[in-house]
Design an enzyme around this catalytic site. Structure first.
Site, PDB file in Angstrom:
ATOM      1  N   GLU A  60      19.771 -21.495  14.951  1.00 49.10           N
ATOM      2  CA  GLU A  60      19.744 -22.945  15.096  1.00 49.10           C
ATOM      3  C   GLU A  60      19.920 -23.653  13.752  1.00 49.10           C
ATOM      4  O   GLU A  60      20.577 -24.692  13.656  1.00 49.10           O
ATOM      5  CB  GLU A  60      18.423 -23.385  15.730  1.00 49.10           C
ATOM      6  N   CYS A  83      12.094 -20.914  18.011  1.00 48.97           N
ATOM      7  CA  CYS A  83      10.732 -20.518  17.633  1.00 48.97           C
ATOM      8  C   CYS A  83       9.889 -21.746  17.283  1.00 48.97           C
ATOM      9  O   CYS A  83      10.414 -22.798  16.923  1.00 48.97           O
ATOM     10  CB  CYS A  83      10.777 -19.533  16.463  1.00 48.97           C
ATOM     11  N   TRP A 177      34.545  20.075  20.471  1.00 47.08           N
ATOM     12  CA  TRP A 177      33.886  18.868  20.933  1.00 47.08           C
ATOM     13  C   TRP A 177      33.790  18.909  22.444  1.00 47.08           C
ATOM     14  O   TRP A 177      34.746  19.360  23.095  1.00 47.08           O
ATOM     15  CB  TRP A 177      34.671  17.623  20.512  1.00 47.08           C
ATOM     16  N   ASP A 207      24.773  22.078  13.698  1.00 45.62           N
ATOM     17  CA  ASP A 207      25.967  21.224  13.681  1.00 45.62           C
ATOM     18  C   ASP A 207      26.218  20.528  12.351  1.00 45.62           C
ATOM     19  O   ASP A 207      27.322  20.012  12.140  1.00 45.62           O
ATOM     20  CB  ASP A 207      25.856  20.159  14.782  1.00 45.62           C
ATOM     21  N   LEU A 211      25.797  11.709  11.072  1.00 44.30           N
ATOM     22  CA  LEU A 211      25.001  10.643  11.692  1.00 44.30           C
ATOM     23  C   LEU A 211      25.300   9.273  11.083  1.00 44.30           C
ATOM     24  O   LEU A 211      24.409   8.453  10.874  1.00 44.30           O
ATOM     25  CB  LEU A 211      23.499  10.959  11.590  1.00 44.30           C
ATOM     26  N   THR A 240       9.389  20.433  11.865  1.00 42.42           N
ATOM     27  CA  THR A 240       7.992  20.832  11.716  1.00 42.42           C
ATOM     28  C   THR A 240       7.729  21.590  10.423  1.00 42.42           C
ATOM     29  O   THR A 240       6.746  21.327   9.718  1.00 42.42           O
ATOM     30  CB  THR A 240       7.558  21.693  12.920  1.00 42.42           C
ATOM     31  N   GLY A 317      19.136  17.907  20.295  1.00 41.55           N
ATOM     32  CA  GLY A 317      19.536  18.865  21.308  1.00 41.55           C
ATOM     33  C   GLY A 317      18.643  18.882  22.532  1.00 41.55           C
ATOM     34  O   GLY A 317      17.775  18.012  22.713  1.00 41.55           O
ATOM     35  N   LEU A 320      14.525  18.637  22.181  1.00 39.36           N
ATOM     36  CA  LEU A 320      13.958  17.327  21.867  1.00 39.36           C
ATOM     37  C   LEU A 320      14.117  16.367  23.042  1.00 39.36           C
ATOM     38  O   LEU A 320      13.183  15.640  23.395  1.00 39.36           O
ATOM     39  CB  LEU A 320      14.626  16.755  20.618  1.00 39.36           C
TER      40      LEU A 320
END
Length: 384
Positions: A60, A83, A177, A207, A211, A240, A317, A320
């Site tokens: 705004e 707001c 792929w 792999d 990312l 871990t 994978g 998870l």
């Protein structure tokens, strides 16, 4: 009646423009919402704006600055309620009153109790306020923001590429792929959308993913007309025992030269020497409690929430993904089904299994499209 219908059509047109403007901030406003605003006077647009990132002025304010004196008596179209609180910026409701805006058309209420009240303040000052036009579209545009405030944890989107018989890799583990190039570009759009991408250390070891956001396709976002400035998400590795190789590609600078942001979440008691090596390579290493011998997923999501991360793209994978589904912590699913049959291979989920067909997790499908042969499905789990 004709005049009313024409006004409704104009209201929808300008409010849709506000939704389009909001998209310019996609990927940059977290934990704030996407918001766009349009000021119209005498049938023409006199000001536009969008929220570019947290800490900067709201949509705004940009629209008011562009309009200048022409904001007096104008109609404001805004995708989310203005707001009414002093945060890092002053209340937008007061700025609108000071500018003399005469009418405000809002798509959706702000779900944040701290920010609510702008509509009431405007109404009490004599401003005509209308709420609810294109509300479903505005809420969908900000589904992460609405979810995070309601659930007090990050929104989790599970993305996976599968063969038609449900495999993510061959029996040997080969997975490059499964889906085609267009599907992979659409998946890159999810990385731009969400502030973090999460994988397990097994995916890093198998792999070696980057990312990053490289050449995204944004067709998942219907109001986005032009690409927002690209940026890479925070890369989160659940590891871990701190086995992430310091030479992994996720530590390399991004395609635009920006340094990688990597958080490695390790279990309590992880080898200190490995932790020091990762920290020397730029990783933020966080030691979290263990659950069942692995990093606690609840603790991982809680830590991300504390960092202001309101959404996570799960690209890890089967282990998870299965663990998060067992917990009921997957909020949306994006699957890319390739027209391939792998046969005996690695399934999409491990540790998540229904004993009977009527115990299977249902999905509420919202999108089903073909991407040059791949089937693209977006759906929401139906938790009992």
């Amino acid at each position: 009646m004709l005049e009313h219908s024409l006004q409704c059509a104009l209201d929808e047109r300008y409010l849709r423009r506000a939704l389009q403007l909001a998209e310019r901030g996609r990927g940059h406003t977290h934990p704030n919402p996407l918001v766009g605003a349009v000021l119209v006077k005498n049938g023409r647009i006199v000001g536009e704006g969008y929220h570019p990132r947290a800490g900067e002025p709201h949509a705004e304010v940009f629209a008011l600055h562009q309009a200048g004196e022409e904001a007096q008596g104008a109609t404001l179209y805004v995708s989310l309620e203005p707001c009414d609180h002093h945060g890092r910026t002053p209340p937008c409701s007061l700025a609108l009153l000071e500018a003399g805006v005469g009418r405000v058309v809002v798509a959706a209420r702000d779900p944040n109790p701290k920010a609510q009240g702008g509509l009431e303040r405007l109404r009490s000052a004599g401003v005509a306020v209308e709420l609810g036009l294109l509300e479903a579209e505005a809420r969908a545009q900000n589904e992460v923001f609405f979810h995070a405030l309601r659930r007090r944890r990050p929104f989790v989107l599970w993305k996976a590429a599968l063969s038609l018989d449900g495999q993510v890799a061959t029996r040997s583990g080969h997975a490059a792929w499964v889906s085609n190039a267009l599907s992979r570009r659409v998946a890159q759009g999810y990385r731009q959308w969400l502030p973090a991408v999460m994988v397990g250390v097994g995916t890093v070891l198998a792999d070696d993913p980057q990312l990053t956001v490289r050449e995204p396709d944004f067709r998942a976002f219907p109001h986005l007309l032009e690409p927002p400035p690209l940026r890479d998400p925070l890369k989160v590795v659940l590891d871990t025992e701190a086995r992430t190789p310091p030479g992994a590609r996720l530590f390399a600078p991004g395609p635009r030269g920006e340094p990688a942001r990597v958080a490695v979440l390790v279990g309590a008691g992880a080898p200190a020497a490995r932790i020091r090596v990762l920290e020397r390579h730029g990783a933020t290493v966080v030691e979290l409690p263990r659950e069942g011998g692995r990093v606690s997923l609840e603790a991982a999501l809680a830590w991300l929430w504390e960092q202001g991360v309101d959404g996570v793209l799960l690209e890890g994978g089967p282990t998870l993904a299965g663990a998060l589904l067992r917990k009921g912590w997957v909020d949306k699913v994006a699957l890319f089904l390739a027209p391939k049959l792998v046969g005996e291979g690695r399934g999409a989920l491990l540790g998540f299994a229904a004993g009977r067909m009527d115990e299977a997790l249902g999905l509420e499908t919202r999108r089903l499209e073909l991407l040059e042969g791949d089937i693209w499905l977006e759906a929401y789990p139906v938790w009992r």
